[in-house]
Structures are given as C-alpha cells and as structure tokens.
Design a protein around this motif. Structure first.
Motif, PDB file in Angstrom:
ATOM      1  N   LEU A   1       0.814  -1.222   0.000  1.00 24.55           N
ATOM      2  CA  LEU A   1       0.000   0.000   0.000  1.00 24.55           C
ATOM      3  C   LEU A   1       0.842   1.264   0.000  1.00 24.55           C
ATOM      4  O   LEU A   1       0.303   2.370  -0.017  1.00 24.55           O
ATOM      5  N   ASP A   2       2.169   1.120   0.037  1.00 24.70           N
ATOM      6  CA  ASP A   2       3.098   2.245   0.053  1.00 24.70           C
ATOM      7  C   ASP A   2       2.759   3.210   1.191  1.00 24.70           C
ATOM      8  O   ASP A   2       2.614   4.421   0.989  1.00 24.70           O
ATOM      9  N   LEU A   3       2.625   2.641   2.398  1.00 27.87           N
ATOM     10  CA  LEU A   3       2.267   3.449   3.558  1.00 27.87           C
ATOM     11  C   LEU A   3       3.490   4.190   4.089  1.00 27.87           C
ATOM     12  O   LEU A   3       4.568   3.609   4.199  1.00 27.87           O
ATOM     13  N   PRO A   4       3.342   5.448   4.427  1.00 27.94           N
ATOM     14  CA  PRO A   4       4.463   6.239   4.961  1.00 27.94           C
ATOM     15  C   PRO A   4       4.731   5.850   6.424  1.00 27.94           C
ATOM     16  O   PRO A   4       3.994   6.244   7.321  1.00 27.94           O
ATOM     17  N   VAL A   5       5.782   5.089   6.664  1.00 25.91           N
ATOM     18  CA  VAL A   5       6.066   4.529   7.985  1.00 25.91           C
ATOM     19  C   VAL A   5       5.966   5.551   9.128  1.00 25.91           C
ATOM     20  O   VAL A   5       5.371   5.256  10.165  1.00 25.91           O
ATOM     21  N   PRO A   6       6.476   6.769   8.984  1.00 26.00           N
ATOM     22  CA  PRO A   6       6.370   7.719  10.108  1.00 26.00           C
ATOM     23  C   PRO A   6       4.922   8.097  10.460  1.00 26.00           C
ATOM     24  O   PRO A   6       4.666   8.636  11.523  1.00 26.00           O
ATOM     25  N   LYS A   7       3.991   7.819   9.579  1.00 26.79           N
ATOM     26  CA  LYS A   7       2.589   8.199   9.803  1.00 26.79           C
ATOM     27  C   LYS A   7       1.712   7.002  10.184  1.00 26.79           C
ATOM     28  O   LYS A   7       0.509   7.123  10.313  1.00 26.79           O
ATOM     29  N   VAL A   8       2.334   5.822  10.351  1.00 24.62           N
ATOM     30  CA  VAL A   8       1.593   4.595  10.630  1.00 24.62           C
ATOM     31  C   VAL A   8       1.496   4.362  12.136  1.00 24.62           C
ATOM     32  O   VAL A   8       2.468   4.488  12.867  1.00 24.62           O
ATOM     33  N   LEU A   9       0.288   4.019  12.570  1.00 29.96           N
ATOM     34  CA  LEU A   9       0.028   3.689  13.977  1.00 29.96           C
ATOM     35  C   LEU A   9      -0.641   2.320  14.055  1.00 29.96           C
ATOM     36  O   LEU A   9      -1.408   1.941  13.174  1.00 29.96           O
ATOM     37  N   HIS A  10      -0.369   1.600  15.135  1.00 32.75           N
ATOM     38  CA  HIS A  10      -1.058   0.341  15.402  1.00 32.75           C
ATOM     39  C   HIS A  10      -2.378   0.700  16.070  1.00 32.75           C
ATOM     40  O   HIS A  10      -2.397   1.236  17.172  1.00 32.75           O
ATOM     41  N   GLY A  11      -3.487   0.450  15.381  1.00 33.31           N
ATOM     42  CA  GLY A  11      -4.783   0.909  15.872  1.00 33.31           C
ATOM     43  C   GLY A  11      -5.528  -0.084  16.719  1.00 33.31           C
ATOM     44  O   GLY A  11      -6.181   0.294  17.690  1.00 33.31           O
TER      45      GLY A  11
ATOM     46  N   THR B   1      -4.438  -1.030  11.074  1.00 32.80           N
ATOM     47  CA  THR B   1      -3.346  -0.071  10.962  1.00 32.80           C
ATOM     48  C   THR B   1      -3.978   1.278  10.611  1.00 32.80           C
ATOM     49  O   THR B   1      -4.840   1.355   9.748  1.00 32.80           O
ATOM     50  N   VAL B   2      -3.523   2.314  11.301  1.00 31.86           N
ATOM     51  CA  VAL B   2      -4.038   3.658  11.071  1.00 31.86           C
ATOM     52  C   VAL B   2      -2.933   4.493  10.420  1.00 31.86           C
ATOM     53  O   VAL B   2      -1.774   4.438  10.852  1.00 31.86           O
ATOM     54  N   VAL B   3      -3.290   5.251   9.397  1.00 36.05           N
ATOM     55  CA  VAL B   3      -2.369   6.164   8.744  1.00 36.05           C
ATOM     56  C   VAL B   3      -2.905   7.578   8.946  1.00 36.05           C
ATOM     57  O   VAL B   3      -4.049   7.866   8.593  1.00 36.05           O
ATOM     58  N   ARG B   4      -2.088   8.429   9.567  1.00 40.37           N
ATOM     59  CA  ARG B   4      -2.505   9.822   9.786  1.00 40.37           C
ATOM     60  C   ARG B   4      -1.946  10.695   8.676  1.00 40.37           C
ATOM     61  O   ARG B   4      -0.792  10.543   8.273  1.00 40.37           O
ATOM     62  N   HIS B   5      -2.779  11.578   8.196  1.00 40.63           N
ATOM     63  CA  HIS B   5      -2.361  12.532   7.172  1.00 40.63           C
ATOM     64  C   HIS B   5      -2.495  13.944   7.740  1.00 40.63           C
ATOM     65  O   HIS B   5      -3.366  14.201   8.540  1.00 40.63           O
ATOM     66  N   GLY B   6      -1.653  14.814   7.271  1.00 42.36           N
ATOM     67  CA  GLY B   6      -1.764  16.213   7.694  1.00 42.36           C
ATOM     68  C   GLY B   6      -0.874  16.550   8.856  1.00 42.36           C
ATOM     69  O   GLY B   6      -0.201  15.824   9.452  1.00 42.36           O
TER      70      GLY B   6
END
Length: 147
Positions: free
Chosen positions: A75-85, A142-147
């Motif tokens: 999914l090309d997730l940006p590791v610094p923005k990934v959280l274990h939800g 997995t949660v990805v935060r944007h912004g």
C-alpha cells in the motif's frame, strides 16, 4: 489516499513452527505465572499434549512472516505516519509447542475518517495448524494519519 482496490488482497500463506523455548520466554516476559505455560509436566498434568500457546502469542508468530511489512509495502504506507490501531483475537482451538501454524493474511477493508485525515487498513489472518484445524482469527487495524 490508500487505493481501495486492494481490499480483498491475499498474501501467500506462511508457516511457523511453535518452539517450546519461545513459549516459555514469552510467558515469563508477560508475567504469566501459571506453570502450565512454562513447565512440561504441569502442562501434561493439565491435560495438554505440550506447552500451550499463551494468549496473544499468535501476534508474535505472525511477525515471523517472510516480509512482516508486506501490507505497508503493497500500500506504500508512509512509515512515520503509521500507527497500530487495534488487535483482536478469536480463538477456535488451542495450539501447542511442536505445532506448525499457517497464517493466511488478507486485507479485509480500507476506509477513511475525519475527511481523509485518518485512513484505516483492516487485516484479517486465519491461523490453522498442521492438521488443517482452524486455530484462530487475528484482526488488526493499521491507522495512517495525514496532515
């Protein structure tokens, strides 16, 4: 935005041997004091064929995947923005030292909240033993935060 076309994507199953010494180490690390998880004789006396797999240890075994970051990579997730939800387990049968467990992972859902500021990737994993017996279902978000 994460491409929702990946919903339903399955990864190649992988198998992991359940090692007795790893089970003992994990039980001690989490403060499990019941000797059924660390002593072979106590496990047998309790009616088990070997040391039972402690609750939540399946998550550790799932990390033994050939590529534990396969979902992030796909999914090309940006590791610094990934959280274990979230992490949940549904158990159907017990697993024991000496078993070989097979993990079959799939992306069950991808959705956004807060106007796309948060994206969620739902992973479901079916775990079976060497006899094909359904042991458990793992559910992780997995949660990805944007912004």
């Amino acid at each position: 935005m994460i491409d929702t076309r990946h919903i339903g994507h399955t990864f190649p199953p992988f198998s992991v041997d359940v090692e007795k010494d790893r089970l003992k180490f994990f039980a001690k690390a989490i403060g499990q004091t019941d000797p059924v998880y660390t002593d072979d004789a106590a496990a047998r006396a309790a009616g088990h064929p070997a040391l039972p797999v402690p609750p939540t240890f399946l998550f550790c075994l799932e990390m033994d995947a050939p590529n534990p970051g396969a979902i992030r990579d796909l999914l090309d997730l940006p590791v610094p923005k990934v959280l274990h939800g979230e992490q949940r387990f549904s158990y159907h049968a017990m697993a024991f030292a000496g078993d070989t467990l097979t993990f079959a992972q799939r992306i069950a859902d991808i959705y956004a909240k807060k106007g796309g500021l948060l994206e969620f990737v739902v992973r479901e994993t079916r775990v079976t033993n060497q006899h094909g017996q359904h042991i458990a279902d793992l559910h992780g978000i997995t949660v990805v935060r944007h912004g």
